[in-house]
Design a protein around this motif. Structure first.
Motif, PDB file in Angstrom:
ATOM      1  N   UNK A  44       0.949  -0.990   0.331  1.00  0.00           N
ATOM      2  CA  UNK A  44       0.585   0.417   0.025  1.00  0.00           C
ATOM      3  C   UNK A  44       0.554   1.530  -0.103  1.00  0.00           C
ATOM      4  N   UNK A  45       0.190   2.417  -0.857  1.00  0.00           N
ATOM      5  CA  UNK A  45       1.188   3.230  -0.945  1.00  0.00           C
ATOM      6  C   UNK A  45      -0.428   4.752  -0.579  1.00  0.00           C
ATOM      7  N   UNK A  46       0.452   5.097   0.227  1.00  0.00           N
ATOM      8  CA  UNK A  46      -0.522   6.511   0.385  1.00  0.00           C
ATOM      9  C   UNK A  46       0.523   7.694   0.594  1.00  0.00           C
ATOM     10  N   UNK A  47      -1.214   8.386  -0.197  1.00  0.00           N
ATOM     11  CA  UNK A  47      -1.071  10.383  -0.415  1.00  0.00           C
ATOM     12  C   UNK A  47      -2.239  10.911   0.590  1.00  0.00           C
ATOM     13  N   UNK A  48      -1.885  12.133   0.886  1.00  0.00           N
ATOM     14  CA  UNK A  48      -2.562  12.850   1.864  1.00  0.00           C
ATOM     15  C   UNK A  48      -1.997  14.473   2.082  1.00  0.00           C
ATOM     16  N   UNK A  49      -3.400  14.798   1.596  1.00  0.00           N
ATOM     17  CA  UNK A  49      -3.000  16.271   1.270  1.00  0.00           C
ATOM     18  C   UNK A  49      -3.359  16.722   2.567  1.00  0.00           C
ATOM     19  N   UNK A  58      -6.672  12.233   0.211  1.00  0.00           N
ATOM     20  CA  UNK A  58      -6.473  10.594   0.512  1.00  0.00           C
ATOM     21  C   UNK A  58      -6.383  10.352  -0.266  1.00  0.00           C
ATOM     22  N   UNK A  59      -4.849   9.229  -1.257  1.00  0.00           N
ATOM     23  CA  UNK A  59      -5.472   8.344  -2.190  1.00  0.00           C
ATOM     24  C   UNK A  59      -4.581   7.476  -1.457  1.00  0.00           C
ATOM     25  N   UNK A  60      -4.781   6.267  -2.560  1.00  0.00           N
ATOM     26  CA  UNK A  60      -3.895   5.224  -2.377  1.00  0.00           C
ATOM     27  C   UNK A  60      -4.107   4.478  -3.614  1.00  0.00           C
ATOM     28  N   UNK A  61      -2.301   3.921  -3.478  1.00  0.00           N
ATOM     29  CA  UNK A  61      -2.388   2.716  -4.426  1.00  0.00           C
ATOM     30  C   UNK A  61      -2.360   1.365  -3.700  1.00  0.00           C
ATOM     31  N   UNK A  62      -1.921   0.467  -4.695  1.00  0.00           N
ATOM     32  CA  UNK A  62      -1.702  -0.633  -4.320  1.00  0.00           C
ATOM     33  C   UNK A  62      -2.431  -2.464  -4.671  1.00  0.00           C
TER      34      UNK A  62
END
Length: 151
Positions: A44-49, A58-62
């Protein structure tokens, strides 16, 4: 099997099949890419503004199993609009709910009603090997937030 178990199973499957907040955030965002569970291959990779002290996106990839992906999806919905302190408190309560975090002194009872759809993940306590799947997104989120506060 009771109706509540069926409902929880439906929630988990829905979030697995239709994960919320998927993708990468463009622009200024903190992120963590260290989320990996070698036992089952969950990533999981998490991107938070964060604007001010508030998680605005928040966006998530994986990739991962149904528990890992649904936990990430449910988490992403739960933290939008929360302050950093509220997010940290939710992470702590979530870990207590699935019996990961030790509480000093007398254990506090967990009221599943406070968790909304997140309560669907409480069933992983019956399967200790799946607890790491459920907590992977939460631990990765904390890495991202810790990076934001350090930077």
């Amino acid at each position: 099997m009771n109706d509540l178990d069926d409902l929880y199973r439906e929630i988990i499957l829905d979030h697995y099949k239709n994960p919320r907040n998927q993708g990468i955030l463009e622009g200024p965002a903190v992120h963590a890419e260290e989320g990996f569970n070698p036992l089952c291959g969950d990533e999981v990779k998490i991107y938070v503004k964060i604007e001010g002290d508030i998680v605005t996106d928040i966006k998530i990839t994986g990739q991962g199993c149904s528990i890992s992906r649904s936990s990430a999806s449910l988490m992403s919905q739960a933290i939008k609009g929360c302050s950093i302190e509220e997010v940290k408190a939710l992470v702590s309560r979530f870990k207590r709910m699935i019996a990961v975090e030790e509480v000093q002194g007398e254990p506090e009872p967990v009221d599943l009603r406070e968790f909304g759809e997140l309560a669907a993940l409480q069933g992983v306590v019956k399967f200790p090997v799946r607890i790491k799947c459920a907590t992977l997104p939460w631990n990765t989120l904390m890495l991202a937030l810790d990076g934001a506060q350090a930077g």
